[in-house]
Design a protein around this motif. Structure first.
Motif, short mmCIF file in Angstrom:
data_model
loop_
_atom_site.label_atom_id
_atom_site.label_comp_id
_atom_site.label_asym_id
_atom_site.label_seq_id
_atom_site.Cartn_x
_atom_site.Cartn_y
_atom_site.Cartn_z
N ASP A 1 46.42 33.50 38.76
CA ASP A 1 46.83 32.21 39.32
C ASP A 1 48.25 32.22 39.89
OD1 ASP A 1 44.41 31.30 38.65
OD2 ASP A 1 45.06 30.08 36.94
N SER B 1 37.09 34.53 37.15
CA SER B 1 38.36 34.17 36.51
C SER B 1 38.11 33.70 35.09
CB SER B 1 39.05 33.09 37.32
OG SER B 1 38.39 31.87 37.15
N HIS C 1 41.78 31.10 45.62
CA HIS C 1 41.34 32.44 45.21
C HIS C 1 40.56 33.13 46.33
CE1 HIS C 1 42.70 32.87 41.11
NE2 HIS C 1 42.09 31.78 40.67
N HIS D 1 41.59 24.88 43.88
CA HIS D 1 42.10 26.13 43.31
C HIS D 1 41.23 27.34 43.70
CE1 HIS D 1 44.02 28.52 40.10
NE2 HIS D 1 42.81 28.95 39.79
ZN ZN Z 1 42.33 30.85 38.86
#
Ligand code: ZN
Ligand code: KG4
Length: 413
Positions: A373, A203, A177, A173
């Motif tokens: 996200d 985040s 980003h 993930h």
């Molecule tokens: Zn995130």
């Protein structure tokens, strides 16, 4: 057994991507085409995000089992919408087929993957078996994130992989980003950064500084020891009686404070600002706010002053640590990603900090929708790897393909 995906890099690469690591269910479909050694064209065919934030608001944060249930409930309708959009655009990626063309063995394999998710299995059979997907790879978030939520995305991706005979590639993930900041919205292209490059990820779950020395590797050089910056925003917002997610709410009050010149009389701490490393800590800051609001009835003006002081405290720490990171690890570019990177004031302060260090450092932010996200960044991360790295994309076998709540970016490649 690990399946090696497309070792010979193809000229055009169609990627379906799936993201369910927290409270956003998201799917996207892109076609990436190589224009040169340093540029790929990204055609965004469809990109859909369904946020559960309103549902979690009453708990003041994300409730993992609720997140999982909602992902399982929403992912097939979202995928159907993606297919319809793709067909409207005549992309040729999805063609209709008769439900009966799906062999029994394929159905059994999907049923096996989804043995704990019978509703999801039924929805796939009912709504998705009528399509054939001409896709080169499915990219899915493996972690970090909430494991129950991650599992839904992974098992859904694996089911579609079986249905359409497509390899499924796990993506970190945080890698998504990082890469999201490299996407050029105006030209719809993606290019590698100059190396070395540093990335600041801020985040709800992470606060990290990452070093990239080539397209194949990410090294974590700094991180939070407790709360992430977005988590601190959300917790402080709650203490001030503001709704979840608190980041944008605090940002709004702080901005109001700056315009009306409302300041706090007592400063908040700047945790670890002078520590001899590039790590962070935000839990003490939240506790300081807690003591400030305890047994007090806050006026609207008090809330504005506190929000402004809180935003100043986190931004001062971020600026100092970024300065230290660039002094110890000189780099030509700074990529900034994660939900908190949507904050305009933080963006301005980061630009000022880097300009003061060296005006030739290039700073890149994703546009605000790509900062939070989404599945598009997961597809971009795979496109980046496919065209710019020398690594093979791997599709793990059943028993090694697991959700990994604490997956570190340093070990992701
Ligand atoms: Zn995130
Ligand atoms: O990257 P993200 O969507 O999810 C995680 O991977 O955590 O980040 C969500 C976080 C939340 O904590 C939210 O409050 C924060 O990003 N956030 C902001 C702003 N917009 C979202 N924080 C500060 N200012 C904002 N404008």
């Amino acid at each position: 057994m690990v399946r090696i995906v497309n070792y010979t890099k193809s000229h055009m690469y169609t990627i379906l991507s799936i993201e369910t690591s927290c409270d956003e269910t998201s799917v996207s479909l892109i076609q990436a085409t190589q224009k040169s050694d340093t540029e790929i064209d990204i055609q965004k065919i469809s990109h859909l995000v369904h946020s559960q934030a309103d549902l979690h608001a009453e708990y003041g944060g994300v409730f993992p089992s609720l997140a999982k249930r909602e992902h399982a409930h929403n992912i097939v309708p979202l995928m159907q919408e993606l297919i319809i959009e793709s067909q409207h655009k005549h992309s040729g990626v999805f063609v209709s087929q008769s439900n009966t063309e799906v062999p029994n063995e394929v159905r059994q394999n999907i049923a096996h993957i989804l043995e704990r998710e019978p509703e999801l299995y039924d929805n796939i059979v009912r709504h998705l078996c009528g399509y054939k997907g001409n896709i080169d790879a499915i990219a899915v978030t493996q972690g970090p994130g909430l494991e129950p939520a991650l599992w839904i995305g992974i098992n859904f991706a694996r089911s579609l992989g079986v249905l359409w005979d497509v390899p499924v590639v796990p993506i970190n993930h945080m890698e998504g980003h990082v890469i999201s900041a490299l996407f050029n919205e105006h030209t719809s292209t993606l290019s590698p950064p100059p190396f070395p490059t540093l990335a600041l990820l801020i985040s709800g779950g992470h606060t990290e500084i990452i070093k990239m020395t080539d397209p194949n590797s990410y090294t974590l050089i700094g991180k939070t020891r407790d709360d992430a910056i977005g988590e601190a925003y959300d917790k402080v917002a709650r203490l001030l009686g503001l709704p979840y997610p608190g980041g944008p709410e605090i940002a709004r009050l702080a901005e109001h404070g700056r315009t009306k010149n409302i300041t706090s009389t007592e400063p908040l701490p700047r945790p670890m600002i002078h520590s001899d490393d590039i790590d962070f800590s935000f839990s003490g800051l939240k506790t300081a706010v807690l003591y400030r609001v305890k047994d007090t009835t806050l006026t609207e003006e008090d809330k504005i002053a506190l929000a402004r002081e809180f935003e100043d405290a986190v931004t001062d720490v971020l600026s100092h640590k970024l300065q230290k990171a660039f002094t110890e690890h000189p780099a030509q570019m700074c990529l900034v990603g994660g939900g908190v990177a949507a904050n305009t004031y933080i963006r301005e302060r980061i630009v000022d900090t880097l300009t003061n260090i060296d005006s030739s450092i290039d700073v890149k932010f994703p546009n605000k929708e790509l900062a939070t996200d989404n599945a598009f960044m997961i597809a971009l991360a795979l496109a980046f790897r496919h065209f710019f790295s020398t690594l093979q994309e791997e599709s793990p076998s059943d028993n090694t393909f697991r959700a990994s709540g604490n997956l570190s970016i340093s070990s992701s490649l």
